[in-house]
Design a protein around this motif. Structure first.
Motif, PDB file in Angstrom:
ATOM      1  N   CYS A  69       0.823  -1.215   0.000  1.00 31.24           N
ATOM      2  CA  CYS A  69       0.000   0.000   0.000  1.00 31.24           C
ATOM      3  C   CYS A  69       0.856   1.263   0.000  1.00 31.24           C
ATOM      4  CB  CYS A  69      -0.938   0.001   1.197  1.00 31.24           C
ATOM      5  SG  CYS A  69      -2.301  -1.182   1.053  1.00 31.24           S
ATOM      6  N   TYR A  72       2.213   1.710  -3.469  1.00 32.02           N
ATOM      7  CA  TYR A  72       1.104   2.183  -4.315  1.00 32.02           C
ATOM      8  C   TYR A  72       0.901   3.683  -4.127  1.00 32.02           C
ATOM      9  CZ  TYR A  72      -3.695   2.299  -6.217  1.00 32.02           C
ATOM     10  OH  TYR A  72      -4.828   2.590  -6.936  1.00 32.02           O
ATOM     11  N   ILE A 192      -6.729  -2.618  -4.641  1.00 26.02           N
ATOM     12  CA  ILE A 192      -5.731  -3.664  -4.808  1.00 26.02           C
ATOM     13  C   ILE A 192      -6.390  -5.008  -4.536  1.00 26.02           C
ATOM     14  CG2 ILE A 192      -3.605  -4.672  -3.894  1.00 26.02           C
ATOM     15  CD1 ILE A 192      -2.650  -1.875  -3.223  1.00 26.02           C
ATOM     16  N   LEU A 219      -4.593  -2.941  -9.480  1.00 23.52           N
ATOM     17  CA  LEU A 219      -3.334  -3.575  -9.099  1.00 23.52           C
ATOM     18  C   LEU A 219      -3.658  -4.884  -8.402  1.00 23.52           C
ATOM     19  CD1 LEU A 219      -0.242  -3.334  -9.053  1.00 23.52           C
ATOM     20  CD2 LEU A 219      -0.452  -2.438  -6.728  1.00 23.52           C
ATOM     21  N   SER A 236      -1.508  -5.531 -13.469  1.00 25.18           N
ATOM     22  CA  SER A 236      -2.584  -4.558 -13.619  1.00 25.18           C
ATOM     23  C   SER A 236      -3.262  -4.731 -14.967  1.00 25.18           C
ATOM     24  CB  SER A 236      -2.039  -3.129 -13.500  1.00 25.18           C
ATOM     25  OG  SER A 236      -3.083  -2.181 -13.685  1.00 25.18           O
ATOM     26  N   ILE A 247       6.055   0.285  -8.909  1.00 22.76           N
ATOM     27  CA  ILE A 247       5.476  -0.132  -7.624  1.00 22.76           C
ATOM     28  C   ILE A 247       6.214  -1.356  -7.095  1.00 22.76           C
ATOM     29  CG2 ILE A 247       3.406  -1.048  -6.511  1.00 22.76           C
ATOM     30  CD1 ILE A 247       1.752   0.688  -8.433  1.00 22.76           C
TER      31      ILE A 247
END
Length: 263
Positions: A69, A72, A192, A219, A236, A247
């Motif tokens: 996270c 991201y 996500i 994602l 993705s 990422i």
């Protein structure tokens, strides 16, 4: 009243990505294609990572969620709407619990746990707060809530079960979960999808190197431990390979930093 709201919010995320992709090169725009990047660790690296996460007060799954996270946020510019998990009720659907996975059936459901906090995001935009407000303790709390919900078939797990059973699209965990008609608010193209398979073992003569597979959404992060080696796939159907790779690299950097602090 929830279903019309869910359809609106889920569909709006997909339409936004499709529209945005018209103006940004290398974006997939939720067409369904997937581009992916791998983060495959050796057994030694995997052991160091898990030990470092525990030293930081996080179970390994929570540590991965925190690194994911945070990476991201740094490369997308905001946190994901939520974490859409895939949870299995296979061994928890019986009393007493049967630990061996000897059953045939479709046991997966997709609970969604919120990550993005609008007020904290607004404060960060105005320069009044930290842009990285989702901390290790938040990841640990999310993981603890997941375990409690799965154990007791309550909370988001119960809601996810109902959403699947009453959804328009059925069959398979990802196909139904990635639909705008999903019976709950999960905004797959703004979230996500996280799938942690845990430990698996392959016969040494197979000479397994890694185990990588992908899922849909803005994602996707799939993780598994094969013979002590952690395989992580980032993919993705929306952002394009450059963003996915950035990422992945950031996630590895965050893990390395946590390992360095533990020594």
């Amino acid at each position: 009243l929830l279903l019309p709201l869910a359809i609106f919010l889920n569909l709006s995320a997909t339409l936004w990505e499709k529209a945005d992709a018209k103006h940004v090169p290398n974006r997939l725009g939720a067409k369904g294609d997937r581009e992916m990047a791998f983060l495959n660790l050796t057994a030694k690296q995997s052991k160091e990572m898990c030990s470092a996460f525990k030293a930081a007060g996080m179970p390994p799954t929570a540590g991965l969620l925190y690194a994911l996270c945070t990476a991201y946020q740094r490369h997308v510019g905001c946190y994901p709407f939520g974490i859409n998990l895939q949870a299995s009720l296979q061994t928890r659907g019986f009393v007493p619990v049967i630990k061996e996975r000897y059953f045939i059936g479709d046991w997966l459901i997709g609970p969604c746990y919120k990550v993005r906090r609008a007020f904290d995001g607004l404060r960060a935009t105005l320069g009044l707060g930290n842009a990285e407000y989702w901390r290790p303790e938040d990841a640990k709390t999310l993981y603890a809530q997941l375990i409690d919900d799965v154990t007791n078939c309550s909370g988001r797990v119960r809601e996810a079960f109902v959403a699947r059973e009453y959804g328009v699209i059925k069959g398979g965990p990802a196909p139904y979960q990635n639909q705008n008609l999903y019976g709950d608010i999960n905004r797959m193209n703004d979230s996500i999808l996280f799938n942690n398979y845990g430990p698996r073992f392959v016969h040494p003569e197979a000479k397994a190197v890694s185990w990588n597979w992908t899922g849909p959404g803005k994602l996707d992060c799939n993780t598994i431990s094969v013979n002590g080696c952690t395989s992580i796939t980032l993919a993705s159907t929306v952002m394009g390979i450059e963003k996915v790779t950035s990422i992945r690299n950031e996630m590895k950097s965050i893990i390395d930093q946590i390992i360095a602090k533990s020594k």
